[in-house]
Design a protein around this motif. Sequence first.
Motif, PDB file in Angstrom:
ATOM      1  N   SER A  99      27.042  19.325  72.229  1.00 56.96           N
ATOM      2  CA  SER A  99      27.756  19.191  70.959  1.00 56.96           C
ATOM      3  C   SER A  99      26.803  18.808  69.828  1.00 56.96           C
ATOM      4  O   SER A  99      26.865  19.366  68.726  1.00 56.96           O
ATOM      5  CB  SER A  99      28.851  18.137  71.111  1.00 56.96           C
ATOM      6  N   THR A 100      25.907  17.882  70.095  1.00 57.53           N
ATOM      7  CA  THR A 100      24.941  17.446  69.088  1.00 57.53           C
ATOM      8  C   THR A 100      24.006  18.583  68.711  1.00 57.53           C
ATOM      9  O   THR A 100      23.748  18.827  67.530  1.00 57.53           O
ATOM     10  CB  THR A 100      24.139  16.242  69.610  1.00 57.53           C
ATOM     11  N   LEU A 101      23.508  19.302  69.702  1.00 54.49           N
ATOM     12  CA  LEU A 101      22.599  20.418  69.420  1.00 54.49           C
ATOM     13  C   LEU A 101      23.303  21.538  68.677  1.00 54.49           C
ATOM     14  O   LEU A 101      22.736  22.133  67.756  1.00 54.49           O
ATOM     15  CB  LEU A 101      21.972  20.931  70.711  1.00 54.49           C
ATOM     16  N   ARG A 102      24.552  21.854  69.034  1.00 58.62           N
ATOM     17  CA  ARG A 102      25.299  22.896  68.309  1.00 58.62           C
ATOM     18  C   ARG A 102      25.503  22.495  66.844  1.00 58.62           C
ATOM     19  O   ARG A 102      25.509  23.339  65.966  1.00 58.62           O
ATOM     20  CB  ARG A 102      26.645  23.136  68.972  1.00 58.62           C
ATOM     21  N   ARG A 103      25.669  21.210  66.620  1.00 53.76           N
ATOM     22  CA  ARG A 103      25.916  20.729  65.264  1.00 53.76           C
ATOM     23  C   ARG A 103      24.682  20.847  64.377  1.00 53.76           C
ATOM     24  O   ARG A 103      24.773  21.168  63.194  1.00 53.76           O
ATOM     25  CB  ARG A 103      26.368  19.278  65.313  1.00 53.76           C
ATOM     26  N   PHE A 104      23.492  20.581  64.926  1.00 53.79           N
ATOM     27  CA  PHE A 104      22.309  20.482  64.088  1.00 53.79           C
ATOM     28  C   PHE A 104      21.326  21.643  64.202  1.00 53.79           C
ATOM     29  O   PHE A 104      20.301  21.630  63.533  1.00 53.79           O
ATOM     30  CB  PHE A 104      21.576  19.165  64.387  1.00 53.79           C
ATOM     31  N   THR A 105      21.598  22.657  65.016  1.00 54.51           N
ATOM     32  CA  THR A 105      20.622  23.736  65.173  1.00 54.51           C
ATOM     33  C   THR A 105      21.000  25.088  64.578  1.00 54.51           C
ATOM     34  O   THR A 105      20.191  26.013  64.668  1.00 54.51           O
ATOM     35  CB  THR A 105      20.282  23.953  66.664  1.00 54.51           C
ATOM     36  N   PRO A 106      22.158  25.284  63.940  1.00 51.49           N
ATOM     37  CA  PRO A 106      22.469  26.616  63.421  1.00 51.49           C
ATOM     38  C   PRO A 106      21.506  27.121  62.363  1.00 51.49           C
ATOM     39  O   PRO A 106      21.404  28.307  62.131  1.00 51.49           O
ATOM     40  CB  PRO A 106      23.870  26.478  62.832  1.00 51.49           C
ATOM     41  N   MET A 107      20.768  26.228  61.690  1.00 52.87           N
ATOM     42  CA  MET A 107      19.872  26.658  60.632  1.00 52.87           C
ATOM     43  C   MET A 107      18.466  26.967  61.125  1.00 52.87           C
ATOM     44  O   MET A 107      17.619  27.390  60.350  1.00 52.87           O
ATOM     45  CB  MET A 107      19.790  25.571  59.553  1.00 52.87           C
ATOM     46  N   LEU A 108      18.201  26.763  62.390  1.00 58.16           N
ATOM     47  CA  LEU A 108      16.863  27.017  62.924  1.00 58.16           C
ATOM     48  C   LEU A 108      16.668  28.502  63.184  1.00 58.16           C
ATOM     49  O   LEU A 108      17.556  29.165  63.730  1.00 58.16           O
ATOM     50  CB  LEU A 108      16.636  26.220  64.210  1.00 58.16           C
ATOM     51  N   PRO A 109      15.508  29.055  62.827  1.00 64.00           N
ATOM     52  CA  PRO A 109      15.263  30.491  62.992  1.00 64.00           C
ATOM     53  C   PRO A 109      14.789  30.883  64.391  1.00 64.00           C
ATOM     54  O   PRO A 109      14.296  31.972  64.598  1.00 64.00           O
ATOM     55  CB  PRO A 109      14.177  30.766  61.952  1.00 64.00           C
ATOM     56  N   PHE A 110      14.937  30.010  65.366  1.00 60.55           N
ATOM     57  CA  PHE A 110      14.530  30.313  66.742  1.00 60.55           C
ATOM     58  C   PHE A 110      15.624  29.826  67.691  1.00 60.55           C
ATOM     59  O   PHE A 110      16.430  28.959  67.339  1.00 60.55           O
ATOM     60  CB  PHE A 110      13.183  29.657  67.071  1.00 60.55           C
ATOM     61  N   PRO A 111      15.685  30.401  68.875  1.00 59.96           N
ATOM     62  CA  PRO A 111      16.758  30.026  69.803  1.00 59.96           C
ATOM     63  C   PRO A 111      16.607  28.600  70.327  1.00 59.96           C
ATOM     64  O   PRO A 111      15.505  28.129  70.581  1.00 59.96           O
ATOM     65  CB  PRO A 111      16.620  31.034  70.945  1.00 59.96           C
ATOM     66  N   VAL A 112      17.735  27.935  70.474  1.00 61.88           N
ATOM     67  CA  VAL A 112      17.789  26.613  71.104  1.00 61.88           C
ATOM     68  C   VAL A 112      18.700  26.776  72.318  1.00 61.88           C
ATOM     69  O   VAL A 112      19.855  27.178  72.183  1.00 61.88           O
ATOM     70  CB  VAL A 112      18.346  25.544  70.145  1.00 61.88           C
TER      71      VAL A 112
END
Length: 126
Positions: free
Chosen positions: A26-39
């Motif tokens: 949940s935390t990663l989904r919240r803060f990673t949508p703006m990253l230009p690489f896969p998480v």
Amino acid sequence: AGGGTRVMLRLRPSATRITDSRTLASTLRRFTPMLPFPVELRDGANGMWTRLNPEASFWTMAGGSGGADDAEEAALAKRLYRALYSTPSTPFAHWRVAAEGTEIAWRGVLFLPAPSDSAAALGGLS
């Protein structure tokens, strides 16, 4: 074998509650949508990898369909604005912008701040 960067955290015993798979995802989904690489996050039980952010940042995607994608874009823009400017307010408006030249091309997002956000509060000149 896959490439990329591996991030490993060592936590105090009192902080291990954040390693709960649902909390972490949940935390990663919240803060990673703006990253230009896969998480991606690997499930410890079955070893499967799950991608947690979209294929591309919202400002690089096609838009303007007037549907659920526009609502998702507005939510992502609001989250990005709040994260960039450390403000609880939402932008008055946002636009995706792009420019192409013979040697360079770029895409981004332009925010019109909320009337309640002063230039000083957003890190600009007062």
